[in-house]
Each structure stands twice: as C-alpha cells, then as structure tokens.
Scaffold this motif. Structure first.
Motif, PDB file in Angstrom:
ATOM      1  N   TRP A  58      89.523  67.763  77.813  1.00 24.21           N
ATOM      2  CA  TRP A  58      89.993  68.613  78.895  1.00 24.21           C
ATOM      3  C   TRP A  58      90.939  67.902  79.869  1.00 24.21           C
ATOM      4  O   TRP A  58      91.979  68.461  80.225  1.00 24.21           O
ATOM      5  CB  TRP A  58      88.822  69.268  79.619  1.00 24.21           C
ATOM      6  N   PRO A  59      90.645  66.690  80.347  1.00 26.87           N
ATOM      7  CA  PRO A  59      91.589  66.033  81.270  1.00 26.87           C
ATOM      8  C   PRO A  59      92.983  65.856  80.652  1.00 26.87           C
ATOM      9  O   PRO A  59      93.988  65.993  81.348  1.00 26.87           O
ATOM     10  CB  PRO A  59      90.946  64.676  81.556  1.00 26.87           C
ATOM     11  N   TYR A  60      93.041  65.583  79.368  1.00 25.94           N
ATOM     12  CA  TYR A  60      94.332  65.399  78.699  1.00 25.94           C
ATOM     13  C   TYR A  60      95.061  66.731  78.530  1.00 25.94           C
ATOM     14  O   TYR A  60      96.288  66.804  78.658  1.00 25.94           O
ATOM     15  CB  TYR A  60      94.138  64.719  77.345  1.00 25.94           C
ATOM     16  N   ILE A  61      94.302  67.773  78.248  1.00 24.99           N
ATOM     17  CA  ILE A  61      94.892  69.110  78.125  1.00 24.99           C
ATOM     18  C   ILE A  61      95.470  69.532  79.476  1.00 24.99           C
ATOM     19  O   ILE A  61      96.596  70.027  79.556  1.00 24.99           O
ATOM     20  CB  ILE A  61      93.846  70.129  77.625  1.00 24.99           C
ATOM     21  N   GLN A  62      94.695  69.316  80.548  1.00 25.64           N
ATOM     22  CA  GLN A  62      95.175  69.663  81.886  1.00 25.64           C
ATOM     23  C   GLN A  62      96.455  68.910  82.222  1.00 25.64           C
ATOM     24  O   GLN A  62      97.408  69.500  82.733  1.00 25.64           O
ATOM     25  CB  GLN A  62      94.122  69.337  82.940  1.00 25.64           C
ATOM     26  N   LYS A  63      96.469  67.628  81.948  1.00 27.44           N
ATOM     27  CA  LYS A  63      97.646  66.803  82.265  1.00 27.44           C
ATOM     28  C   LYS A  63      98.865  67.294  81.485  1.00 27.44           C
ATOM     29  O   LYS A  63      99.961  67.437  82.047  1.00 27.44           O
ATOM     30  CB  LYS A  63      97.370  65.335  81.944  1.00 27.44           C
ATOM     31  N   ALA A  64      98.677  67.592  80.220  1.00 28.95           N
ATOM     32  CA  ALA A  64      99.788  68.077  79.396  1.00 28.95           C
ATOM     33  C   ALA A  64     100.307  69.424  79.910  1.00 28.95           C
ATOM     34  O   ALA A  64     101.523  69.651  79.970  1.00 28.95           O
ATOM     35  CB  ALA A  64      99.350  68.198  77.941  1.00 28.95           C
ATOM     36  N   MET A  65      99.397  70.301  80.299  1.00 30.38           N
ATOM     37  CA  MET A  65      99.795  71.605  80.825  1.00 30.38           C
ATOM     38  C   MET A  65     100.549  71.448  82.143  1.00 30.38           C
ATOM     39  O   MET A  65     101.550  72.126  82.378  1.00 30.38           O
ATOM     40  CB  MET A  65      98.574  72.512  81.019  1.00 30.38           C
ATOM     41  N   ARG A  66     100.080  70.564  83.016  1.00 34.32           N
ATOM     42  CA  ARG A  66     100.756  70.346  84.298  1.00 34.32           C
ATOM     43  C   ARG A  66     102.158  69.783  84.096  1.00 34.32           C
ATOM     44  O   ARG A  66     103.082  70.122  84.832  1.00 34.32           O
ATOM     45  CB  ARG A  66      99.943  69.409  85.184  1.00 34.32           C
ATOM     46  N   MET A  67     102.295  68.911  83.107  1.00 34.79           N
ATOM     47  CA  MET A  67     103.614  68.336  82.838  1.00 34.79           C
ATOM     48  C   MET A  67     104.557  69.398  82.270  1.00 34.79           C
ATOM     49  O   MET A  67     105.730  69.474  82.653  1.00 34.79           O
ATOM     50  CB  MET A  67     103.494  67.160  81.876  1.00 34.79           C
ATOM     51  N   ARG A  68     104.055  70.223  81.373  1.00 32.65           N
ATOM     52  CA  ARG A  68     104.896  71.243  80.739  1.00 32.65           C
ATOM     53  C   ARG A  68     105.182  72.410  81.689  1.00 32.65           C
ATOM     54  O   ARG A  68     106.259  73.005  81.649  1.00 32.65           O
ATOM     55  CB  ARG A  68     104.220  71.754  79.481  1.00 32.65           C
ATOM     56  N   TYR A  69     104.197  72.752  82.522  1.00 34.98           N
ATOM     57  CA  TYR A  69     104.325  73.882  83.442  1.00 34.98           C
ATOM     58  C   TYR A  69     104.041  73.391  84.864  1.00 34.98           C
ATOM     59  O   TYR A  69     102.926  73.545  85.363  1.00 34.98           O
ATOM     60  CB  TYR A  69     103.352  75.004  83.067  1.00 34.98           C
ATOM     61  N   PRO A  70     105.032  72.805  85.529  1.00 39.14           N
ATOM     62  CA  PRO A  70     104.791  72.218  86.857  1.00 39.14           C
ATOM     63  C   PRO A  70     104.631  73.236  87.985  1.00 39.14           C
ATOM     64  O   PRO A  70     104.245  72.868  89.084  1.00 39.14           O
ATOM     65  CB  PRO A  70     106.022  71.340  87.085  1.00 39.14           C
ATOM     66  N   CYS A  71     104.915  74.500  87.707  1.00 36.75           N
ATOM     67  CA  CYS A  71     104.853  75.521  88.759  1.00 36.75           C
ATOM     68  C   CYS A  71     103.795  76.580  88.456  1.00 36.75           C
ATOM     69  O   CYS A  71     103.610  76.979  87.304  1.00 36.75           O
ATOM     70  CB  CYS A  71     106.205  76.206  88.908  1.00 36.75           C
ATOM     71  N   CYS A  72     103.148  77.052  89.524  1.00 37.49           N
ATOM     72  CA  CYS A  72     102.167  78.129  89.433  1.00 37.49           C
ATOM     73  C   CYS A  72     102.821  79.361  88.814  1.00 37.49           C
ATOM     74  O   CYS A  72     103.916  79.764  89.224  1.00 37.49           O
ATOM     75  CB  CYS A  72     101.640  78.444  90.829  1.00 37.49           C
ATOM     76  N   ALA A  73     102.168  79.947  87.840  1.00 37.08           N
ATOM     77  CA  ALA A  73     102.704  81.123  87.158  1.00 37.08           C
ATOM     78  C   ALA A  73     102.781  82.342  88.072  1.00 37.08           C
ATOM     79  O   ALA A  73     103.527  83.279  87.789  1.00 37.08           O
ATOM     80  CB  ALA A  73     101.850  81.443  85.933  1.00 37.08           C
ATOM     81  N   ILE A  74     102.041  82.326  89.178  1.00 40.62           N
ATOM     82  CA  ILE A  74     102.027  83.481  90.084  1.00 40.62           C
ATOM     83  C   ILE A  74     103.041  83.326  91.220  1.00 40.62           C
ATOM     84  O   ILE A  74     103.875  84.195  91.433  1.00 40.62           O
ATOM     85  CB  ILE A  74     100.612  83.726  90.640  1.00 40.62           C
ATOM     86  N   CYS A  75     102.965  82.201  91.932  1.00 41.37           N
ATOM     87  CA  CYS A  75     103.784  82.061  93.148  1.00 41.37           C
ATOM     88  C   CYS A  75     104.894  81.021  93.052  1.00 41.37           C
ATOM     89  O   CYS A  75     105.764  80.980  93.920  1.00 41.37           O
ATOM     90  CB  CYS A  75     102.891  81.746  94.338  1.00 41.37           C
ATOM     91  N   GLY A  76     104.864  80.163  92.046  1.00 45.09           N
ATOM     92  CA  GLY A  76     105.904  79.153  91.888  1.00 45.09           C
ATOM     93  C   GLY A  76     105.655  77.836  92.594  1.00 45.09           C
ATOM     94  O   GLY A  76     106.442  76.901  92.453  1.00 45.09           O
ATOM     95  N   LYS A  77     104.552  77.727  93.354  1.00 43.22           N
ATOM     96  CA  LYS A  77     104.210  76.454  93.995  1.00 43.22           C
ATOM     97  C   LYS A  77     103.780  75.460  92.918  1.00 43.22           C
ATOM     98  O   LYS A  77     103.527  75.832  91.775  1.00 43.22           O
ATOM     99  CB  LYS A  77     103.089  76.651  95.013  1.00 43.22           C
ATOM    100  N   PRO A  78     103.660  74.173  93.269  1.00 35.07           N
ATOM    101  CA  PRO A  78     103.236  73.178  92.267  1.00 35.07           C
ATOM    102  C   PRO A  78     101.882  73.519  91.634  1.00 35.07           C
ATOM    103  O   PRO A  78     100.964  73.965  92.312  1.00 35.07           O
ATOM    104  CB  PRO A  78     103.149  71.878  93.066  1.00 35.07           C
ATOM    105  N   THR A  79     101.794  73.303  90.337  1.00 34.54           N
ATOM    106  CA  THR A  79     100.550  73.527  89.597  1.00 34.54           C
ATOM    107  C   THR A  79      99.496  72.532  90.050  1.00 34.54           C
ATOM    108  O   THR A  79      99.755  71.341  90.118  1.00 34.54           O
ATOM    109  CB  THR A  79     100.787  73.369  88.083  1.00 34.54           C
ATOM    110  N   GLN A  80      98.317  73.041  90.362  1.00 31.24           N
ATOM    111  CA  GLN A  80      97.186  72.194  90.743  1.00 31.24           C
ATOM    112  C   GLN A  80      95.980  72.422  89.847  1.00 31.24           C
ATOM    113  O   GLN A  80      95.120  71.558  89.749  1.00 31.24           O
ATOM    114  CB  GLN A  80      96.810  72.453  92.202  1.00 31.24           C
ATOM    115  N   GLU A  81      95.900  73.579  89.246  1.00 31.40           N
ATOM    116  CA  GLU A  81      94.757  73.939  88.408  1.00 31.40           C
ATOM    117  C   GLU A  81      95.259  74.574  87.120  1.00 31.40           C
ATOM    118  O   GLU A  81      96.307  75.214  87.100  1.00 31.40           O
ATOM    119  CB  GLU A  81      93.862  74.967  89.128  1.00 31.40           C
TER     120      GLU A  81
END
Length: 93
Positions: free
Chosen positions: A6-29
């Motif tokens: 899970w930590p690696y999946i999260q990191k990969a997702m954050r790198m690929r998708y740096p912005c929140c899909a709803i508001c465009g702010k930085p991805t945190q979750e």
C-alpha cells in the motif's frame, strides 16, 4: 488492514496524479472508489487522488449514504424501536 504494498501504491499514485481529482489542490490521500470492505482492490482503476478536505467530504457523504441504506434495508420503525428499547447504549443510527 492494508497490505505491505500500500505505501508504494500510494506513492506511485501521488507521483502520477499530483492533483486532487475534485478540486485540483495537491494530492494528499488516495481513496478507494469501491471501498476495501466491499472487496475494492488496490488497483489504479479503483483509486482516486484527493486532498484531505475532499477526502473527508467524500467520506462524510458516503457515511450518510450507508446510514440511509441501512435505514432502507432494516426500516426506520425497527431502528427507532430498537434504539428506544436500548436507551443508554450505543444507537444503531
């Protein structure tokens, strides 16, 4: 709980998708579209990047939907009767 990957999946997702899909702010979750408790998988097609505020809002809305689904499935009268009979204890809803 979450698997070792899970930590690696999260990191990969954050790198690929740096912005929140709803508001465009930085991805945190990274949020599971289909929840893990409903057999949602840790795969990209079931994950969406969100900021903390949007993630909290999504969960608030999901909690309301789940509560309503429980009421619909069991019946408000049954829940009210149960809660009345078990005053002082944790309510169902």
């Amino acid at each position: 709980g979450f698997g070792r990957e899970w930590p690696y999946i999260q990191k990969a997702m954050r790198m690929r998708y740096p912005c929140c899909a709803i508001c465009g702010k930085p991805t945190q979750e990274i949020h599971h579209i289909r929840p893990r408790f409903l057999k949602g998988e840790d795969i990209p097609s079931n994950l969406i990047p969100l900021c903390l505020i949007c993630h909290d809002e999504v969960h608030r809305k999901l909690d309301k939907l789940i509560d309503q689904a429980i009421v619909d499935a069991i019946g408000k009268d049954v829940i009210d009767r149960f809660n009345a009979e078990n005053t002082g204890q944790t309510k169902l809803i």
